[in-house]
Design an enzyme around this catalytic site. Sequence first.
Site, PDB file in Angstrom:
ATOM      1  N   LYS A  48       0.839  -1.191   0.000  1.00  0.00           N
ATOM      2  CA  LYS A  48       0.000   0.000   0.000  1.00  0.00           C
ATOM      3  C   LYS A  48       0.883   1.254   0.000  1.00  0.00           C
ATOM      4  CE  LYS A  48      -3.694   1.851   2.922  1.00  0.00           C
ATOM      5  NZ  LYS A  48      -4.585   1.530   4.031  1.00  0.00           N
TER       6      LYS A  48
ATOM      7  N   HIS B 141      -4.324 -34.495  17.160  1.00  0.00           N
ATOM      8  CA  HIS B 141      -3.203 -35.317  17.608  1.00  0.00           C
ATOM      9  C   HIS B 141      -2.099 -34.467  18.223  1.00  0.00           C
ATOM     10  CE1 HIS B 141      -4.869 -38.970  15.770  1.00  0.00           C
ATOM     11  NE2 HIS B 141      -5.450 -38.067  15.001  1.00  0.00           N
TER      12      HIS B 141
ATOM     13  N   GLY C 157      -4.954  -2.664   5.444  1.00  0.00           N
ATOM     14  CA  GLY C 157      -4.128  -3.768   4.950  1.00  0.00           C
ATOM     15  C   GLY C 157      -4.767  -5.130   5.174  1.00  0.00           C
ATOM     16  N   ARG C 158      -5.204  -5.374   6.406  1.00  0.00           N
ATOM     17  CA  ARG C 158      -5.739  -6.705   6.718  1.00  0.00           C
ATOM     18  C   ARG C 158      -7.155  -6.919   6.186  1.00  0.00           C
ATOM     19  NH1 ARG C 158      -4.835  -3.510  10.849  1.00  0.00           N
ATOM     20  NH2 ARG C 158      -6.476  -2.886  12.287  1.00  0.00           N
TER      21      ARG C 158
ATOM     22  N   GLU D 170      10.533  -4.596   4.615  1.00  0.00           N
ATOM     23  CA  GLU D 170      10.643  -5.987   4.156  1.00  0.00           C
ATOM     24  C   GLU D 170      10.329  -6.090   2.667  1.00  0.00           C
ATOM     25  OE1 GLU D 170       8.973  -4.902   6.764  1.00  0.00           O
ATOM     26  OE2 GLU D 170       9.185  -6.244   8.481  1.00  0.00           O
TER      27      GLU D 170
ATOM     28  N   LYS E 235       9.295  -1.140  14.583  1.00  0.00           N
ATOM     29  CA  LYS E 235       9.800  -0.749  13.255  1.00  0.00           C
ATOM     30  C   LYS E 235      10.765   0.425  13.394  1.00  0.00           C
ATOM     31  CE  LYS E 235       5.683  -1.272  10.424  1.00  0.00           C
ATOM     32  NZ  LYS E 235       4.844  -0.544   9.493  1.00  0.00           N
TER      33      LYS E 235
ATOM     34  N   GLU F  20      -4.732  -7.910  15.169  1.00  0.00           N
ATOM     35  CA  GLU F  20      -4.283  -6.558  14.848  1.00  0.00           C
ATOM     36  C   GLU F  20      -5.468  -5.596  14.965  1.00  0.00           C
ATOM     37  OE1 GLU F  20      -0.670  -5.497  12.117  1.00  0.00           O
ATOM     38  OE2 GLU F  20      -2.461  -5.416  10.882  1.00  0.00           O
TER      39      GLU F  20
HETATM   40  C1  G6Q Z   1      -2.609  -4.321   8.138  1.00  0.00           C
HETATM   41  C2  G6Q Z   1      -1.420  -3.562   8.397  1.00  0.00           C
HETATM   42  C3  G6Q Z   1      -0.133  -4.197   7.907  1.00  0.00           C
HETATM   43  C4  G6Q Z   1       0.235  -3.866   6.471  1.00  0.00           C
HETATM   44  C5  G6Q Z   1       1.693  -4.245   6.246  1.00  0.00           C
HETATM   45  C6  G6Q Z   1       2.155  -3.991   4.840  1.00  0.00           C
HETATM   46  O1  G6Q Z   1      -3.717  -3.961   8.399  1.00  0.00           O
HETATM   47  O2  G6Q Z   1      -1.601  -2.274   7.952  1.00  0.00           O
HETATM   48  O3  G6Q Z   1      -0.112  -5.584   8.070  1.00  0.00           O
HETATM   49  O4  G6Q Z   1      -0.607  -4.512   5.584  1.00  0.00           O
HETATM   50  O5  G6Q Z   1       2.509  -3.548   7.142  1.00  0.00           O
HETATM   51  O6  G6Q Z   1       2.031  -2.643   4.504  1.00  0.00           O
HETATM   52  P1  G6Q Z   1       2.203  -2.148   3.037  1.00  0.00           P
HETATM   53  O7  G6Q Z   1       1.120  -2.744   2.216  1.00  0.00           O
HETATM   54  O8  G6Q Z   1       2.137  -0.660   3.072  1.00  0.00           O
HETATM   55  O9  G6Q Z   1       3.552  -2.644   2.561  1.00  0.00           O
END
Ligand code: G6Q
Length: 559
Positions: free
Chosen positions: A216, A394, A277-278, A222, A514, A363
């Site tokens: 996003k 199990h 994001g989620r 990462e 972070k 989250e």
């Molecule tokens: C989810 C969070 C988080 C996000 C990641 C990746 O709700 O906001 O998990 O999706 O940190 O972020 P970017 O899409 O900006 O790389």
Amino acid sequence: MITISQPQAGIIPLCERPAWKALQQHHAKIQNVHLRQLFAEDLRRGEHFAFEAVGLYFDYSKNRITDETISLLLELANQSGLRERIDAMFGGEKINVTEKRAVLHVALRTMKDELIKVDGTNVVPEVHAVLDQMTGFANQVRSGQWRGHTGKRVRNVINIGIGGSDLGPVMAYEALKYYSQRDMTFRFVSNVDGTDFAEATRDLSADETLFIVSSKTFTTLETMTNARTAREWALQALGDEKAVARHFVAVSTNTAEVKKFGIDTANMFQFWDWVGGRYSMDSAIGLSTMIAIGPDQFRAMLAGFHAMDEHFRTAAFDRNLPVLMGLLAVWYNNFFESQTIAVLPYEQYLKSFPAYLQQLTMESNGKHVTLDGTRVEYQTGPIFWGEPGTNGQHSFYQLIHQGTKLIPCDFIGFFQTLNPLGDHHDLLMSNVFAQAEALAFGKTPEEVRAEGTPDWLVPHRTFEGNRPSNVILAERLTPETLGKLVALYEHSVFTQGTIWQIDSFDQWGVELGKVLAQRIIPELEAAEDPSLKHDSSTNALIRRYRNLKGGAARMKKKG
Ligand code: G6Q
């Protein structure tokens, strides 16, 4: 000072709501009542607390509830402003107050002719324009029309993303693998640990590989590290900067950064700040899913989401799946002080579903202050965890059956299997029903003794029972069903967050680590010993790492 969106105004603090107080008293009355008794008192209980909606059968009879519990929980929902809050979300209000954002994942799956406005603009046409762009691209890749730099067709798709830009695509790909284009390989790189990238690419040819950089913000450490490594890997094999345009596409809100990376913005798929994001697997973040299963199946998945959205928005609360599931989660979390909820899909394709739900639920609702910043005086989000059945039986089921903790369970099963093999499916489903039955009713010492068990062994072989569960059944795992299941949990999370009066859509808790990592990176990489100003533990860890990090390289040289 941020003003709280209108729907929360006038809502009194949770512990002061009359329904909350009534639930406390009610809990004191029924906390020791056994499910055996409740089932004995009402021979039709299994039908009374069960119903079907949007193609999902929901049996919640094996919960430690009575009619009074449900009416008090529904009253709590009313006193918490749930109806107004649902309307506010669907109406595009900025209910994510700490980020001042609307929360409109529901707009990602609306029909073309619907109207959902953010700041006066209808967002539905934009959503459908991106869906159409994705459709065109996915069709090109799937048909082989999209060619790599050397003219070869794309055989491998690698999604690079993390968190919300990874877990949804991974889960959806695993869940819908049955429907995927089998002559293509799909992989997902998320971890900044180089092993993730190395293992995902070691047996692939760059000239047949397409990277989808999903971020996003397009600034996530990462993802950008992996994307740069991917570019080097591709260019090393293809030897021409121009290859980037054929082998990289981006999913992002950040055009400037996408351009800077060298990706042709014609191959950039947009989404919007009102998609968390989620909650983004239905947006362009789902591009890998669409390439895997095809645009029609992707749209069927969206239709499943939409059906659950409509159910959540319009169904009366006492017949509303997400509302009831959310309220039951509150019941155990806040009154029985359960710490966790186990999600147990009896479907191998749903093996990543619990991991996906962990982010969605934890989250979203792992928060310690209310919308206005007051520290909560009650427990918020429970820990979600789980494994597909029967594997879990199990390993950790022992603790659920006979441990000292109360762990409400969600069993998820299907009437039909996608892979009919002998009597596998009957065996699988017999375990769903048996586990829920065993948890609820247990086995009394008398029953154990009657089997001839010696007295000393009786306590060990006794099952107390009275352990609650929901059973959710659907016809078969299809894209549409997956959409319904995910939306069910999304809205259950929202229901819980509304009761707790928290912001389920921000994630400030992931920030601090972070920021500190950014400070530590140069300290690990500096040639000269840096002057370290952390606590004594962190300083010592950094020093030790600096001293020993060359070890692997030294070992390699020696070998
Ligand atoms: C989810 C969070 C988080 C996000 C990641 C990746 O709700 O906001 O998990 O999706 O940190 O972020 P970017 O899409 O900006 O790389």
